[in-house]
Design an enzyme around this catalytic site. Sequence first.
Site, PDB file in Angstrom:
ATOM      1  CG  ASP A 212      -1.813  -1.030   1.321  1.00 57.20           C
ATOM      2  OD1 ASP A 212      -2.303  -1.597   0.093  1.00 57.20           O
ATOM      3  OD2 ASP A 212      -2.392  -1.507   2.390  1.00 57.20           O
ATOM      4  CE  LYS A 213       0.299   8.650  -0.955  1.00 53.03           C
ATOM      5  NZ  LYS A 213      -0.740   9.661  -0.913  1.00 53.03           N
TER       6      LYS A 213
END
Length: 311
Positions: A134-135
């Site tokens: 995830d970011k």
Amino acid sequence: MIKIKNVPFDLSNNRLDKVAAEIFPDFSRTQIKKWILEGRILVNGDLAKPKENVHEDDEIEINPNEEKKVSWEGQNINFKIHYETEDFIIINKPPGLVMHPGSGCFDNTLANGLIFKYPELAHLPRSGIVHRLDKDTSGALLIAKNEQFRNYFINQMQQRKITKEYTAIVVGSTLGSSSIDEPIGRDKFNRTKMMIRSDGKEALTSIRSCKKIGNYSILDIAIETGRTHQIRVHLSSKKLPIVGDRTYDPRRSIAKDSSVKLIHIIRSFPRQALHSRFLSFICPKTQSEISFDIPTPADMEKLILDIKKYS
């Protein structure tokens, strides 16, 4: 206007361009293919190629009016290379870096940075990215440098032969070790989120309590499956929200008896305190296990020290 439809059973395991043309009959297959290449058509929120197969219940999003196109051009993006061979690269991904261009993020991604440093990766799907973080999750990430290794690694993941372990700082505590076996699917009311659903895909997460600090915990986590947001969804479901996870803990939970200073520190932490610390697999050339361990980053180490100090 954005349109979203799910792949029906009778079109499962067919090419994206064919399926999209079937379920969006107002547009020609030629136009559909053009929009896929421009990034105006996404599968489960991700970019895909026209010839990639889609499956039942996959979500296809089409945005025919999107004016800004995604860019797969090389850009000088800051990330650290932990290890490199002729077949793959291990990246120490920093938090805040999106994996590849898509809806809402058109460039300045890891994929753009990879193409800048390794122009030959432009010829591989997703610039050689074969699994995702995830970011705002940091840590170990493998990038394939050629098609042969890419196919090998994907096959190993499908057979669940890749070991992936994480460190998370959570609100609350748990004793010993436990497993979470709860299927995950897209949230019925918010397509940017995932949720536990009886009709979701199998998701297996193992948890081991590493250290308890006051009413906060450091957890060692291993995943057998790689569902989107899997760790975050599973921990939230067990009332062990990850510090800083504004998506699955929007109320920014605080442990009981936290000091005023610690409340401020916890609520100010700018990302989910989740780190991919360990990656291991069998090397196809030597047939021996190869592993990579990336230490907890400075921001999480400081958070741990602050919790100890102000608990």
